[in-house]
Structure formats: C-alpha cells, structure tokens
Design an enzyme around this catalytic site. Sequence first.
Site, PDB file in Angstrom:
ATOM      1  CB  SER A 144     -48.854 -55.623  29.510  1.00  0.00           C
ATOM      2  OG  SER A 144     -50.190 -55.880  29.136  1.00  0.00           O
ATOM      3  CE1 TYR A 157     -47.505 -60.779  29.623  1.00  0.00           C
ATOM      4  CE2 TYR A 157     -49.372 -59.273  29.721  1.00  0.00           C
ATOM      5  CZ  TYR A 157     -48.140 -59.632  29.195  1.00  0.00           C
ATOM      6  OH  TYR A 157     -47.545 -58.833  28.255  1.00  0.00           O
TER       7      TYR A 157
END
Length: 236
Positions: A144, A157
Amino acid sequence: MADLTGRVALVTGASRGIGYACALGLAKAGAHVIAVARTQGGLEALDDEIFQATGAHATLVPLDIKDGAGIDQLGGALFQRWGKLDILISAAGDLGLITPIAHLEPNTWDRVMAVNLTANYRLIRSLDPLLRKAQAARAIFFTSGAAAAPRAFWGPYAVSKAALEMLVGTYADETAHTEVRCALVNPGPMRTKMRAIAFPGEDPDSLPPPDAIVPLVLELARADKAPPTGVVTFTR
C-alpha cells in the site's frame, strides 16, 4: 490475457475484493485455482462463477490465514496433490483501525500484524519448497502507499505493509538464483470493502473495481516474463 494453462495458483483472501477478482481471472486464464479464505459462502460463490466461466471447479480451502499450523498443513496437502506451486497470490489483508497509536488496543495491533505480515512469513515458509519445484514460479504480494511515509492514524496498517515490503524483498533476494520471482503490487484506491471502511465518505463509483487490476496480476504471473523489481503501482 496471459495463458496460464496447466499452472497451479493459490490465492488468499479469495472470498471477496481483489483476491476474489484475481482468483477468477487466473481461472479464466487457464490456471487451476486453490482459493483460501475464512468465509465458506464467499468461496462457494467464487467457485460457482469459476465453473460458469470455465467449466472447471476451484479447490476451496476454508482457512483463517492467522492459523499458522493450518498454513503448514496446507503446504503438505499441496505437495501430496500437485508436488509444486506455480503461482502464489497473497491478497488477504486487515485494515485494523484508523486511530492514534496510543489509543490502539493490543489485540487490534496483533491481528493486523498476524494477517498482513506473519501470515505471509508462514506462507513463504510453508510454500517455498513447492515454489522451487515449479518452473518459473511467481509469488505476488499486495502492499500500500501507506507504507511509503508516516501518516497519522494509519499506524498498524502502515507498519505491517512496510514490514511486508522488507519481508518480500528479502525473500526475493534469497531466491534470486532460483526460478522463483516475487512481485509487490500497490493497487492504489480501489472499490473494496476495506477502502469503504477507511474512507466512508468517498464515492465508490469514482474508484476502479477490483477486477481492473486482474490484467496486471496476470502479466506478473506469466512464466515467460520476469516481473519487475520493487513496487509495481497499478495506477502507473
């Protein structure tokens, strides 16, 4: 579309989103898909769509990716059935909570790390012998943009994805003199459930659907062309 006829592909997170789309795309390209996810209903829906499109069934594996012993057993079962693994698509992921690190509960941190990082280590550990037995094996992982720079409230995350990039890069270096090649893909914003949770006010119709990334994944999975090093960004 890449021709993956005869290739055996394992996809985690296959019951929805990017994992579902990749599993269906691989099957349409000729691969036999081993679909792994927690949700039995989602796996069965995927299998119905694969059968409708190809006339063949997938192999369905209801498994919580946090179950390390289950991943070990999966590697053994694949060895007994196929003796190799041509393609690994690790698409399972956990967003956790968008919140200050100091407010984060330890069980949320542990769950995000278990899904986004530790499960990938366990997959590599269990499936590496099978990948090495295949010709031109491909292992594809999803990262990501959150891993690129610190961003408030995205702690678990972002940390898990940054660590995943180091994990995959290390494994790629360790397999540089084998036929195994790794790829890291940053999908960018896509119309997924995870994105909707992270950005509830965003118009989902402004984002590409998960199946938009399938041609890129199939290209990276080709046996006749090594994937590029570093992170491959879908939007580019």
